[in-house]
Scaffold this active site. Structure first.
Site, PDB file in Angstrom:
ATOM      1  N   ASP A  26       0.827  -1.215   0.000  1.00 20.64           N
ATOM      2  CA  ASP A  26       0.000   0.000   0.000  1.00 20.64           C
ATOM      3  C   ASP A  26       0.863   1.268   0.000  1.00 20.64           C
ATOM      4  O   ASP A  26       1.989   1.261   0.493  1.00 20.64           O
ATOM      5  CB  ASP A  26      -0.923  -0.014   1.232  1.00 20.64           C
ATOM      6  CG  ASP A  26      -2.129   0.895   1.046  1.00 20.64           C
ATOM      7  OD1 ASP A  26      -2.358   1.376  -0.096  1.00 20.64           O
ATOM      8  OD2 ASP A  26      -2.846   1.144   2.034  1.00 20.64           O
ATOM      9  N   ASN A  28       1.418   3.318  -2.867  1.00 18.63           N
ATOM     10  CA  ASN A  28       2.033   3.703  -4.154  1.00 18.63           C
ATOM     11  C   ASN A  28       1.583   5.090  -4.605  1.00 18.63           C
ATOM     12  O   ASN A  28       2.384   5.902  -5.066  1.00 18.63           O
ATOM     13  CB  ASN A  28       1.645   2.701  -5.245  1.00 18.63           C
ATOM     14  CG  ASN A  28       2.292   1.348  -5.055  1.00 18.63           C
ATOM     15  OD1 ASN A  28       3.189   1.206  -4.229  1.00 18.63           O
ATOM     16  ND2 ASN A  28       1.835   0.361  -5.809  1.00 18.63           N
ATOM     17  N   ARG A  30       0.231   7.654  -2.832  1.00 16.47           N
ATOM     18  CA  ARG A  30       0.719   8.752  -1.976  1.00 16.47           C
ATOM     19  C   ARG A  30       2.203   8.993  -2.192  1.00 16.47           C
ATOM     20  O   ARG A  30       2.675  10.130  -2.184  1.00 16.47           O
ATOM     21  CB  ARG A  30       0.435   8.424  -0.492  1.00 16.47           C
ATOM     22  CG  ARG A  30      -0.990   8.725  -0.089  1.00 16.47           C
ATOM     23  CD  ARG A  30      -1.327   8.064   1.230  1.00 16.47           C
ATOM     24  NE  ARG A  30      -1.598   6.644   1.049  1.00 16.47           N
ATOM     25  CZ  ARG A  30      -1.716   5.771   2.039  1.00 16.47           C
ATOM     26  NH1 ARG A  30      -1.547   6.162   3.289  1.00 16.47           N
ATOM     27  NH2 ARG A  30      -1.990   4.519   1.792  1.00 16.47           N
ATOM     28  N   HIS A  43       2.916   2.975  -8.914  1.00 18.98           N
ATOM     29  CA  HIS A  43       2.706   1.540  -9.166  1.00 18.98           C
ATOM     30  C   HIS A  43       3.916   0.933  -9.877  1.00 18.98           C
ATOM     31  O   HIS A  43       4.297  -0.208  -9.619  1.00 18.98           O
ATOM     32  CB  HIS A  43       1.446   1.313  -9.994  1.00 18.98           C
ATOM     33  CG  HIS A  43       0.182   1.757  -9.299  1.00 18.98           C
ATOM     34  ND1 HIS A  43      -0.072   1.454  -7.984  1.00 18.98           N
ATOM     35  CD2 HIS A  43      -0.879   2.496  -9.731  1.00 18.98           C
ATOM     36  CE1 HIS A  43      -1.245   1.973  -7.635  1.00 18.98           C
ATOM     37  NE2 HIS A  43      -1.750   2.617  -8.675  1.00 18.98           N
ATOM     38  N   TRP A  75     -11.606  -2.091  -8.382  1.00 23.31           N
ATOM     39  CA  TRP A  75     -12.337  -1.726  -9.610  1.00 23.31           C
ATOM     40  C   TRP A  75     -12.982  -0.356  -9.456  1.00 23.31           C
ATOM     41  O   TRP A  75     -13.359   0.264 -10.455  1.00 23.31           O
ATOM     42  CB  TRP A  75     -13.424  -2.762  -9.925  1.00 23.31           C
ATOM     43  CG  TRP A  75     -12.882  -4.089 -10.342  1.00 23.31           C
ATOM     44  CD1 TRP A  75     -12.877  -5.238  -9.599  1.00 23.31           C
ATOM     45  CD2 TRP A  75     -12.279  -4.431 -11.594  1.00 23.31           C
ATOM     46  NE1 TRP A  75     -12.300  -6.265 -10.304  1.00 23.31           N
ATOM     47  CE2 TRP A  75     -11.930  -5.808 -11.534  1.00 23.31           C
ATOM     48  CE3 TRP A  75     -11.993  -3.722 -12.775  1.00 23.31           C
ATOM     49  CZ2 TRP A  75     -11.312  -6.474 -12.591  1.00 23.31           C
ATOM     50  CZ3 TRP A  75     -11.375  -4.397 -13.820  1.00 23.31           C
ATOM     51  CH2 TRP A  75     -11.043  -5.746 -13.734  1.00 23.31           C
ATOM     52  N   LEU A 137      11.203 -20.961  -3.868  1.00 23.95           N
ATOM     53  CA  LEU A 137      10.268 -19.959  -3.345  1.00 23.95           C
ATOM     54  C   LEU A 137       8.936 -19.949  -4.121  1.00 23.95           C
ATOM     55  O   LEU A 137       8.929 -19.920  -5.352  1.00 23.95           O
ATOM     56  CB  LEU A 137      10.913 -18.559  -3.451  1.00 23.95           C
ATOM     57  CG  LEU A 137      10.056 -17.385  -2.971  1.00 23.95           C
ATOM     58  CD1 LEU A 137       9.901 -17.391  -1.457  1.00 23.95           C
ATOM     59  CD2 LEU A 137      10.668 -16.053  -3.424  1.00 23.95           C
ATOM     60  N   ARG A 194      -5.103  -2.146   8.464  1.00 17.44           N
ATOM     61  CA  ARG A 194      -6.280  -3.004   8.207  1.00 17.44           C
ATOM     62  C   ARG A 194      -5.901  -4.042   7.151  1.00 17.44           C
ATOM     63  O   ARG A 194      -4.894  -3.902   6.453  1.00 17.44           O
ATOM     64  CB  ARG A 194      -7.466  -2.155   7.729  1.00 17.44           C
ATOM     65  CG  ARG A 194      -7.174  -1.271   6.529  1.00 17.44           C
ATOM     66  CD  ARG A 194      -8.402  -0.474   6.072  1.00 17.44           C
ATOM     67  NE  ARG A 194      -8.022   0.496   5.051  1.00 17.44           N
ATOM     68  CZ  ARG A 194      -7.690   1.762   5.283  1.00 17.44           C
ATOM     69  NH1 ARG A 194      -7.696   2.231   6.518  1.00 17.44           N
ATOM     70  NH2 ARG A 194      -7.341   2.567   4.289  1.00 17.44           N
TER      71      ARG A 194
HETATM   72  C1  IPE Z   1      -5.434  -2.742  -0.512  1.00 15.55           C
HETATM   73  O1  IPE Z   1      -5.056  -1.419  -0.696  1.00 15.55           O
HETATM   74  C2  IPE Z   1      -5.362  -3.480  -1.809  1.00 15.55           C
HETATM   75  C3  IPE Z   1      -4.031  -3.691  -2.349  1.00 15.55           C
HETATM   76  C4  IPE Z   1      -2.898  -3.410  -1.760  1.00 15.55           C
HETATM   77  C5  IPE Z   1      -3.999  -4.301  -3.650  1.00 15.55           C
HETATM   78  P1  IPE Z   1      -6.141  -0.265  -0.902  1.00 15.55           P
HETATM   79  O2  IPE Z   1      -5.379   1.000  -0.929  1.00 15.55           O
HETATM   80  O3  IPE Z   1      -6.980  -0.596  -2.070  1.00 15.55           O
HETATM   81  O4  IPE Z   1      -7.025  -0.413   0.406  1.00 15.55           O
HETATM   82  P2  IPE Z   1      -7.934   0.630   1.164  1.00 15.55           P
HETATM   83  O5  IPE Z   1      -8.906   1.151   0.163  1.00 15.55           O
HETATM   84  O6  IPE Z   1      -7.045   1.709   1.699  1.00 15.55           O
HETATM   85  O7  IPE Z   1      -8.556  -0.158   2.271  1.00 15.55           O
HETATM   86  C1  IPE Z   2      -1.344   0.182  -3.387  1.00 16.74           C
HETATM   87  O1  IPE Z   2      -1.125   1.550  -3.419  1.00 16.74           O
HETATM   88  C2  IPE Z   2      -1.493  -0.446  -4.747  1.00 16.74           C
HETATM   89  C3  IPE Z   2      -2.861  -0.885  -5.079  1.00 16.74           C
HETATM   90  C4  IPE Z   2      -3.894  -0.826  -4.301  1.00 16.74           C
HETATM   91  C5  IPE Z   2      -3.033  -1.425  -6.407  1.00 16.74           C
HETATM   92  P1  IPE Z   2      -2.335   2.549  -3.539  1.00 16.74           P
HETATM   93  O2  IPE Z   2      -2.613   2.744  -4.992  1.00 16.74           O
HETATM   94  O3  IPE Z   2      -3.469   2.092  -2.720  1.00 16.74           O
HETATM   95  O4  IPE Z   2      -1.695   3.866  -2.963  1.00 16.74           O
HETATM   96  P2  IPE Z   2      -2.380   4.876  -1.936  1.00 16.74           P
HETATM   97  O5  IPE Z   2      -2.865   4.054  -0.785  1.00 16.74           O
HETATM   98  O6  IPE Z   2      -3.499   5.533  -2.670  1.00 16.74           O
HETATM   99  O7  IPE Z   2      -1.286   5.799  -1.577  1.00 16.74           O
HETATM  100 MG    MG Z   3      -4.039   2.412  -0.788  1.00 17.55          MG
END
Ligand code: IPE
Ligand code: IPE
Ligand code: MG
Length: 242
Positions: A26, A28, A30, A43, A75, A137, A194
């Site tokens: 999580d 990417n 921000r 990403h 999605w 692995l 979470r």
């Molecule tokens: C969780 O991250 C899903 C993935 C890392 C692929 P999100 O950024 O989508 O989750 P929420 O919306 O903050 O819970």
């Molecule tokens: C996680 O980073 C990657 C995916 C959910 C695909 P985010 O895209 O959720 O990045 P933030 O949480 O918005 O920074």
């Molecule tokens: Mg996120």
């Protein structure tokens, strides 16, 4: 005289490694925004972190790594971003499949792949087949994955098979992770605390670790730190300390 510089990985107890580490990648978006870049740039660099972490996990002797790459809830994002995430996944599979093969890694993909672009589905099957006999692995990638959807899917298959009663062993055999052990350690970057619907059933007894760093900055050092933190935990599984 000069003392040999101690490496962080020297602090790891290799006799007590977590068998399976699961990553909720999580932050990417921000990370990119902080640098004035598009979320998709985050990403792209995040995919590099994934490669670094796979290699380092292998070198350390970890047996299974899981990565949450795209959730059933993702999605809800703009189509451009969703398409770019799939492009990155496709590129990674195409460019790295030979190196997965040579490094004795087995790639598996969980989630409902039927909704993914057809060419991505094709690459997934190719990479899974190419690496299926490897016994090093295991790299488990969750794409269009949701824990609740997985559980409901398992229940429906159980009903279809006419199974009248299940136990934990039978139920596990219906999950997409039937061939891998439950995660010992779940790492979610970016400071969020979470699971966001990630392997909820399998994570019942996992140790949870929430570093503040965003996923594109998660590299070898951060994996070492996570394992060292894991080794400080006392996993009691409901028992009491002798
Ligand atoms: C969780 O991250 C899903 C993935 C890392 C692929 P999100 O950024 O989508 O989750 P929420 O919306 O903050 O819970
Ligand atoms: C996680 O980073 C990657 C995916 C959910 C695909 P985010 O895209 O959720 O990045 P933030 O949480 O918005 O920074
Ligand atoms: Mg996120």
């Amino acid at each position: 005289m000069f003392k040999k510089k101690e490496k962080l990985s020297d602090k790891i107890d290799f006799s007590r490694l977590p068998h399976h580490i699961a990553f909720i990648m999580d932050g990417n978006g921000r990370w990119a925004k902080k640098r004035g870049r598009l979320r998709t740039f985050g990403h792209k660099i995040g995919a590099e972190s994934m490669e670094v972490v796979v290699r380092h996990a292998r070198d350390l002797g970890i047996k299974v790594v899981s990565f949450f790459a795209f959730s059933t809830e993702n999605w809800n994002r703009p189509k451009d971003e969703v398409d770019e995430i799939f492009n990155i996944a496709r590129k990674l599979l195409v460019n790295k499949k030979e190196s997965f093969l040579k490094s004795n890694m087995r790639v598996i993909v969980i989630g409902d792949r039927s909704r993914l672009p057809l060419d991505l589905q094709k690459e997934i099957v190719e990479c899974e087949n190419l690496t299926k006999n490897n016994d090093g692995l295991v790299v488990n990638v969750a794409l269009n994955y949701g824990g609740r959807a997985e559980i409901i899917g398992a229940i429906n298959k159980i009903i279809k098979d006419g199974v009248k009663e299940v136990n934990e062993e039978i139920f596990k055999s219906y999950l997409q992770t039937s061939n891998i052990p439950d995660p010992d350690l779940v790492i979610r970057t970016s400071g969020e605390q979470r699971l966001s619907n990630f392997m909820m059933y399998q994570c019942a007894y996992s140790e949870l670790y929430f570093p503040k760093i965003h996923w594109p900055d998660f590299r070898e050092k951060q994996l070492d730190e996570a394992i060292i933190e894991f080794q400080k935990r006392d996993r009691r599984f409901g028992a009491i300390k002798k």
